[in-house]
Design an enzyme around this catalytic site. Structure first.
Site: not given
Length: 376
Positions: A191, A259, A275, A279, A326, A328
């Protein structure tokens, strides 16, 4: 300085101006026995030795030291290196250099077309280049390469922002309504944080005092709630979240809708389908855009596109998912609509986008179920 032969994206006038940072004259030139092709599946070209071929390009005949340093920085971020070649310049062979990409893992596709690239990738690439070059004195080329995905996602968000919402009740802003004195890039990685010194028009008239404002800058994102109207079930995902952990919440594993970030060059709908696979390993159909909105506009640029979609949700749809590369670690829950509403009422579901999607589903549920019954 050696002349530079340009054959790919830097033949685009606007991108070249951003990267070089100054007026620099170019003229047409050719590299014989070579051809320029798209890198297959990528948004940039390859230049290849091809007997009898002719690579059309531009010659940057006399680049300044500053322009060369800026090109080295920009091209170096993507692993490009300089090679010496002989180009045909105004009918004469001339020694020049050109930037070539690393060849490992790249395969040539169709012949390169600058106009096609400019239409599909030009605006995104220019916005990304602006951020890259703004940061030149603060970060190495390798640092740019590490954050290139998030950087392109932020550029995509700025493109999306050009399609703004209506202004029938709120102020219809003009460019001169905001006067920016200074913009600073405070932090930039996955970010970024930007700081502004600005004034803006006041409702009572005139400009107010100068304000210091900071914004947490991220890419746009999607959320999607899969619903099975036959079984009357929804799929929720559960994962650890850094935000609640940093706030001091003792329960930082949250229930959410699927998301994810919208990548550079990707549409919201494409991001939704990707996604859902990453996911939860499921396929979606009948996407409905519920809304698009800023969840926290006081300090964050994040903009969400929320969707409801139908899907087949048997018991086996529950399980583990996410991309290990990543970091996740995601658990998918398949639960009844009634159970989801109980979790909403108890406060166990405490994530805004999921709340919005469940409330929307509550309004649409009967029509969705009736539609499936009619189709049967």
């Amino acid at each position: 300085m050696e002349p530079i032969f340009l054959y790919g994206t830097l033949c685009h006038d606007m991108l070249r101006a951003i990267v070089i940072g100054e007026e620099a004259g170019t003229r047409p030139a050719r590299l014989m026995d070579h051809a320029v092709h798209w890198a297959q599946g990528e948004s940039f070209p390859l230049i290849l030795a091809r007997e009898g071929g002719c690579a059309e390009g531009l010659l940057l005949a006399d680049p300044s030291a500053a322009a060369l340093a800026r090109m080295d920085y920009y091209e170096g971020a993507f692993g490009y290196r300089l090679e010496t070649v002989q180009v045909l310049d105004e009918g004469q062979l001339r020694r020049a250099c050109m930037y070539v990409p690393p060849q490992a893992g790249l395969r040539p596709g169709a012949p390169w077309d600058l106009a096609d690239w400019a239409e599909r990738w030009g605006p995104l690439s220019c916005l990304a280049a602006e951020e890259i070059m703004t940061d030149m004195d603060r970060r190495s080329s390798k640092a740019v390469a590490r954050r290139f995905g998030p950087l392109r996602a932020r550029a995509q968000a700025r493109l999306n922002a050009r399609q703004t919402a209506p202004t029938t009740l709120r102020r219809n802003a003009r460019e001169e309504d905001i006067r920016l004195r200074r913009r600073s890039l405070v932090y930039s990685a996955f970010f970024s944080v930007e700081e502004y010194e600005l004034t803006h028009d006041r409702f009572a008239g005139g400009h107010g005092a100068e304000l210091n404002r900071a914004a947490f800058v991220s890419g746009d994102a999607i959320t999607v709630l899969p619903y099975d109207p036959v079984r009357d079930r929804v799929l929720l995902v559960e994962q650890f979240r850094a935000g609640p952990y940093a706030r001091g919440d003792a329960q930082p594993w949250l229930l959410e809708a699927i998301a994810g970030r919208i990548d550079g060059g990707e549409s919201p709908e494409e991001a939704v389908l990707r996604e859902a696979q990453e996911e939860a390993g499921i396929s979606l159909r009948d996407l409905q855009l519920v809304g698009q909105y800023y969840p926290t506009p006081g300090a964050k640029t994040e903009y969400l596109f929320g969707y409801l979609a139908t899907a087949d949700l048997p018991d086996e749809a529950a399980g583990l998912g996410g991309l290990e590369g990543e970091g996740e670690d995601i658990r998918a829950h398949v639960i009844s609509f009634d159970r989801a509403m109980e979790l909403l009422e108890s406060g166990e579901i405490n994530v805004g986008p999921l709340i919005i999607l469940l409330l929307y589903l509550a309004r649409q549920r009967e029509s969705l179920r009736a539609g499936m019954a009619g189709a049967g």
